[in-house]
Design an enzyme around this catalytic site. Structure first.
Site, PDB file in Angstrom:
ATOM      1  N   PRO A   9       0.792  -1.231   0.000  1.00 44.61           N
ATOM      2  CA  PRO A   9       0.000   0.000   0.000  1.00 44.61           C
ATOM      3  C   PRO A   9       0.825   1.284   0.000  1.00 44.61           C
ATOM      4  CG  PRO A   9      -0.151  -1.112   2.126  1.00 44.61           C
ATOM      5  CD  PRO A   9       0.516  -2.061   1.178  1.00 44.61           C
ATOM      6  N   ASN A  10       0.316   2.240  -0.741  1.00 43.06           N
ATOM      7  CA  ASN A  10       0.869   3.608  -0.843  1.00 43.06           C
ATOM      8  C   ASN A  10       2.150   3.697  -1.667  1.00 43.06           C
ATOM      9  OD1 ASN A  10      -1.186   4.864   0.823  1.00 43.06           O
ATOM     10  ND2 ASN A  10      -0.265   3.727   2.507  1.00 43.06           N
ATOM     11  N   ARG A  17       5.293  11.042  -2.352  1.00 47.34           N
ATOM     12  CA  ARG A  17       4.966  10.748  -0.958  1.00 47.34           C
ATOM     13  C   ARG A  17       6.207  10.842  -0.076  1.00 47.34           C
ATOM     14  NH1 ARG A  17       4.884   4.582   1.050  1.00 47.34           N
ATOM     15  NH2 ARG A  17       4.099   5.026   3.126  1.00 47.34           N
ATOM     16  N   TYR A  22      11.267   8.325   1.182  1.00 46.08           N
ATOM     17  CA  TYR A  22      11.109   7.384   0.066  1.00 46.08           C
ATOM     18  C   TYR A  22      11.678   7.876  -1.268  1.00 46.08           C
ATOM     19  CZ  TYR A  22       7.982   5.546   3.619  1.00 46.08           C
ATOM     20  OH  TYR A  22       7.479   5.074   4.808  1.00 46.08           O
ATOM     21  N   ASN A  73       8.189  -5.493  -1.386  1.00 48.86           N
ATOM     22  CA  ASN A  73       8.156  -4.394  -0.424  1.00 48.86           C
ATOM     23  C   ASN A  73       6.725  -4.387   0.122  1.00 48.86           C
ATOM     24  OD1 ASN A  73       8.083  -2.143   1.128  1.00 48.86           O
ATOM     25  ND2 ASN A  73       9.097  -0.799  -0.358  1.00 48.86           N
ATOM     26  N   ALA A  76       3.378  -0.895   4.617  1.00 50.00           N
ATOM     27  CA  ALA A  76       2.844  -0.916   5.994  1.00 50.00           C
ATOM     28  C   ALA A  76       2.432  -2.323   6.437  1.00 50.00           C
ATOM     29  CB  ALA A  76       1.672   0.043   6.104  1.00 50.00           C
ATOM     30  N   HIS A  79       4.389  -4.595   8.964  1.00 49.71           N
ATOM     31  CA  HIS A  79       4.297  -4.504  10.422  1.00 49.71           C
ATOM     32  C   HIS A  79       2.995  -5.061  10.979  1.00 49.71           C
ATOM     33  CE1 HIS A  79       7.524  -1.854   9.292  1.00 49.71           C
ATOM     34  NE2 HIS A  79       6.688  -1.045   8.682  1.00 49.71           N
ATOM     35  N   ASP A  86       1.315 -15.584   6.281  1.00 47.71           N
ATOM     36  CA  ASP A  86       0.810 -16.951   6.075  1.00 47.71           C
ATOM     37  C   ASP A  86       0.818 -17.327   4.593  1.00 47.71           C
ATOM     38  OD1 ASP A  86       0.460 -17.235   8.783  1.00 47.71           O
ATOM     39  OD2 ASP A  86      -1.722 -17.071   8.755  1.00 47.71           O
ATOM     40  N   GLU A  97      12.796  -9.465   1.169  1.00 48.24           N
ATOM     41  CA  GLU A  97      12.012  -8.307   1.633  1.00 48.24           C
ATOM     42  C   GLU A  97      12.852  -7.045   1.450  1.00 48.24           C
ATOM     43  OE1 GLU A  97      10.658  -8.795   5.712  1.00 48.24           O
ATOM     44  OE2 GLU A  97      10.517  -6.623   5.968  1.00 48.24           O
ATOM     45  N   HIS A  99      12.990  -2.597   1.615  1.00 46.52           N
ATOM     46  CA  HIS A  99      12.412  -1.327   2.050  1.00 46.52           C
ATOM     47  C   HIS A  99      13.297  -0.191   1.557  1.00 46.52           C
ATOM     48  CE1 HIS A  99       9.600  -3.396   4.650  1.00 46.52           C
ATOM     49  NE2 HIS A  99      10.604  -4.196   4.978  1.00 46.52           N
ATOM     50  N   LEU A 100      12.657   0.863   1.106  1.00 54.07           N
ATOM     51  CA  LEU A 100      13.406   2.051   0.676  1.00 54.07           C
ATOM     52  C   LEU A 100      14.112   2.700   1.858  1.00 54.07           C
ATOM     53  CD1 LEU A 100      10.373   3.049  -1.363  1.00 54.07           C
ATOM     54  CD2 LEU A 100      12.609   3.064  -2.448  1.00 54.07           C
ATOM     55  N   SER A 101      13.381   2.862   2.954  1.00 62.17           N
ATOM     56  CA  SER A 101      13.938   3.541   4.131  1.00 62.17           C
ATOM     57  C   SER A 101      14.600   2.518   5.055  1.00 62.17           C
ATOM     58  CB  SER A 101      12.827   4.301   4.865  1.00 62.17           C
ATOM     59  OG  SER A 101      11.827   3.413   5.311  1.00 62.17           O
ATOM     60  N   ARG A 106      13.742   4.358  12.211  1.00 56.22           N
ATOM     61  CA  ARG A 106      12.437   5.031  12.196  1.00 56.22           C
ATOM     62  C   ARG A 106      11.621   4.718  13.462  1.00 56.22           C
ATOM     63  NH1 ARG A 106       9.661   4.876   6.638  1.00 56.22           N
ATOM     64  NH2 ARG A 106       8.550   6.571   7.709  1.00 56.22           N
ATOM     65  N   ARG A 110       7.814   0.472  13.298  1.00 53.79           N
ATOM     66  CA  ARG A 110       8.351   0.005  12.011  1.00 53.79           C
ATOM     67  C   ARG A 110       9.523  -0.960  12.190  1.00 53.79           C
ATOM     68  NH1 ARG A 110       5.795   3.329   8.157  1.00 53.79           N
ATOM     69  NH2 ARG A 110       5.363   5.353   9.068  1.00 53.79           N
TER      70      ARG A 110
HETATM   71  C1  DQA Z   1       8.455   1.010   3.592  1.00 54.49           C
HETATM   72  C2  DQA Z   1       8.535   1.203   5.109  1.00 54.49           C
HETATM   73  C3  DQA Z   1       7.183   0.952   5.752  1.00 54.49           C
HETATM   74  O1  DQA Z   1       7.269   1.120   7.163  1.00 54.49           O
HETATM   75  C4  DQA Z   1       6.162   1.933   5.214  1.00 54.49           C
HETATM   76  O2  DQA Z   1       4.882   1.662   5.747  1.00 54.49           O
HETATM   77  C5  DQA Z   1       6.133   1.977   3.734  1.00 54.49           C
HETATM   78  C6  DQA Z   1       7.376   1.868   2.976  1.00 54.49           C
HETATM   79  C7  DQA Z   1       9.804   1.363   2.900  1.00 54.49           C
HETATM   80  O3  DQA Z   1       9.950   0.984   1.743  1.00 54.49           O
HETATM   81  O4  DQA Z   1      10.661   2.020   3.487  1.00 54.49           O
HETATM   82  O5  DQA Z   1       5.084   2.216   3.132  1.00 54.49           O
HETATM   83  O6  DQA Z   1       8.194  -0.362   3.325  1.00 54.49           O
END
Ligand code: DQA
Length: 145
Positions: A9-10, A17, A22, A73, A76, A79, A86, A97, A99-101, A106, A110
């Site tokens: 999501p997002n 954003r 990010y 990725n 959210a 978490h 599952d 897995e 993650h950008l950040s 953080r 997270r």
């Molecule tokens: C994220 C980190 C997550 O905590 C966050 O909810 C995201 C992006 C990252 O790529 O850093 O949407 O997965």
């Protein structure tokens, strides 16, 4: 060799954003670079982004016997989602897995991932390069196995 690239999501808002976390590259721009890297590595990529947990679960379920690996990725859902955990456990497809950040830098909430212990590995904090490093690592693992 087929790799499914999943985004949660997002992440469709990347580039617009919270750029301090990010960056300024859009998801299509990252996918374009991944496609190029995929060609270099000799892997075929399929991309899927959704803001819906169930849609991601179904995509993972449908990947059984189709994808050799998953680059994800989970955003959210990292978490919160036992359902994604599952689904990944059920299909037994090796995944990385990303993650950008850097999640370790953080908020407390997270710092916990419900998926990491099932992953081959986690790459976090390198911006779009997290995806490129993750793809390289996954392709290398799959070629050896
Ligand atoms: C994220 C980190 C997550 O905590 C966050 O909810 C995201 C992006 C990252 O790529 O850093 O949407 O997965």
């Amino acid at each position: 060799m087929k790799i499914l690239v999943l985004n949660g999501p997002n992440l469709n808002l990347l580039g617009k954003r919270e750029r301090q976390h990010y960056g300024s590259l859009s998801l299509p721009a990252i996918e374009k670079q991944l496609k190029k890297l995929g060609r270099e590595l000799g892997v075929q990529l399929e991309f899927f982004q959704s803001n819906f947990e169930g849609a991601l679960v179904e995509k993972i379920q449908n990947a059984r016997d189709k994808a050799d690996g998953i680059l994800i990725n989970p955003a959210a859902y990292t978490h919160t989602s036992i359902a994604l955990r599952d689904a990944l456990a059920a299909v037994e497809i090796p995944f990385v897995e990303v993650h950008l950040s850097n999640l370790a830098k953080r908020e407390e909430f997270r710092k916990r991932s419900l998926l990491s212990d099932l992953a081959l590995g986690v790459i976090s904090g390198f911006g779009p390069a997290s995806y490129f490093l993750g793809l390289r690592a996954l392709a290398e693992f799959l070629k050896k196995s």
